[in-house]
Design an enzyme around this catalytic site. Structure first.
Site, PDB file in Angstrom:
ATOM      1  CG  HIS A  86      -2.959 -72.215 -72.503  1.00 42.96           C
ATOM      2  ND1 HIS A  86      -3.021 -72.171 -73.878  1.00 42.96           N
ATOM      3  CD2 HIS A  86      -2.801 -70.849 -72.198  1.00 42.96           C
ATOM      4  CE1 HIS A  86      -2.930 -70.984 -74.318  1.00 42.96           C
ATOM      5  NE2 HIS A  86      -2.614 -70.164 -73.073  1.00 42.96           N
TER       6      HIS A  86
ATOM      7  CD  GLU B   5      -1.135 -68.318 -70.927  1.00 41.07           C
ATOM      8  OE1 GLU B   5      -2.066 -67.864 -71.296  1.00 41.07           O
ATOM      9  OE2 GLU B   5      -0.326 -68.782 -71.691  1.00 41.07           O
TER      10      GLU B   5
ATOM     11  CG  HIS C  92      -5.488 -66.606 -71.810  1.00 42.86           C
ATOM     12  ND1 HIS C  92      -4.994 -67.778 -72.496  1.00 42.86           N
ATOM     13  CD2 HIS C  92      -6.910 -66.438 -72.078  1.00 42.86           C
ATOM     14  CE1 HIS C  92      -5.993 -68.427 -73.036  1.00 42.86           C
ATOM     15  NE2 HIS C  92      -7.214 -67.799 -72.924  1.00 42.86           N
TER      16      HIS C  92
ATOM     17  CD  GLU D 295      -3.413 -62.759 -73.111  1.00 46.93           C
ATOM     18  OE1 GLU D 295      -2.640 -63.303 -72.294  1.00 46.93           O
ATOM     19  OE2 GLU D 295      -3.664 -63.637 -74.218  1.00 46.93           O
TER      20      GLU D 295
END
Length: 301
Positions: free
Chosen positions: A91, A128, A183, A265
């Protein structure tokens, strides 16, 4: 009448004695000749002749070359020297300001998907995108210390994105030996732990992962094992059946990669216990170390 006395002849100059001079010359001339020959011989060697020059029974030998070893020469080679690693911080902090751009659909081979998303955050608002960039910086430092060339897909140096297809192309163009996309998840409360996402077998449209499935699985397993050990956390309790390993074919960043690549993650930002870890700088350093150790293990294995 005067008396002149007996007649005397005028005295003649004395002739020099030649014998001592002749003897000196006989000694000096050969000596000078020998010195000249030695000078010429040594000079010739110094000018490029090299080796040994013999004049009669006199020999002149060029001194041997002495090699010097510096401290740097004695250092062991860095384990990741010559390796290229691409880190993909998930992101972008300012994606939310560019909703039209990040909602644009791009081709990921199996279908078309949004360019990017804003990502998630903790309940207290820790984004995040901020987490992923921080871990990426820490990871870059650790890898560069071991000699790797490290590239980031973004470093808060662009207004949004890059899109998922471009993220894949960055790793491909770099001919990366490994790519890791960082992430943190946004699942429900009580769902905890990390998991690593690996590419599934895709051969459709512009996507072809057949050559990277096996090495990506190895990379994923190494990272999962080292991440858990470094952070003291457990694999996800909500995906992966307790293994911390998941295979997917719906992520453009994996589908379009031509080099070994995985997603990690690191935890669930929506769970208070995981969020407490994720917002800790000390824990983020452990997370970076775990990912680094997994990459090193993969690249050296």
């Amino acid at each position: 009448m005067s008396y002149a006395g007996p007649e005397f002849e005028s005295p003649q100059p004395r002739r020099p004695r030649r014998r001592p001079l002749t003897l000196a010359l006989a000694v000096l001339v050969p000596g000078a000749l020998l010195g000249w020959l030695l000078y010429e011989g040594v000079g010739g060697a110094a000018d490029g002749g090299g080796g040994t020059v013999a004049v009669g029974k006199v020999t002149s030998t060029a001194p041997p070359t002495v090699s010097s070893t510096t401290a740097d020469d004695r250092k062991p080679p860095l384990p990741l020297k010559g390796k290229v690693v691409v880190i993909d911080p998930g992101h972008n902090l300012t994606n939310f300001r560019h909703t039209a751009e990040i909602n644009r659909k791009v081709d990921i081979g199996t279908n078309r998907k949004e360019c990017d998303t804003t990502g998630t955050s903790t309940n207290s608002g820790y984004a995040e995108a901020k987490f992923t960039l921080d871990v990426a910086h820490r990871l870059r430092t650790l890898l560069e210390r071991q000699g790797a060339t490290v590239k980031l897909t973004q470093d808060a140096d662009r207004p949004y994105g890059p899109c998922v297809d471009e993220r894949a192309r960055i790793g491909n163009r770099a001919k990366a030996d490994a790519v890791v996309s960082i992430h943190a998840d946004g699942a429900g409360s009580g769902q905890r732990g990390y998991h690593v996402i690996m590419p599934g077998r895709v051969h459709k449209g512009i996507a072809d992962t057949r050559r990277i499935v096996a090495p990506s699985a190895t990379l994923g397993k190494r990272i999962a094992a080292d991440f858990g050990r470094a952070t003291g956390t457990k694999p996800s309790n909500y995906v992966g059946n307790g293994t911390g390993m998941v295979t997917r074919t719906d992520l453009g960043g994996l589908n379009l990669s031509k080099v070994p690549k995985v997603f990690i993650e690191c935890g669930n930002m929506r769970d208070s216990k995981d969020a407490a870890l994720i917002t800790s700088a000390a824990w983020r350093q452990k997370a970076a170390r775990g990912i680094s150790e997994g990459i090193v293990s993969f690249l050296r294995g």
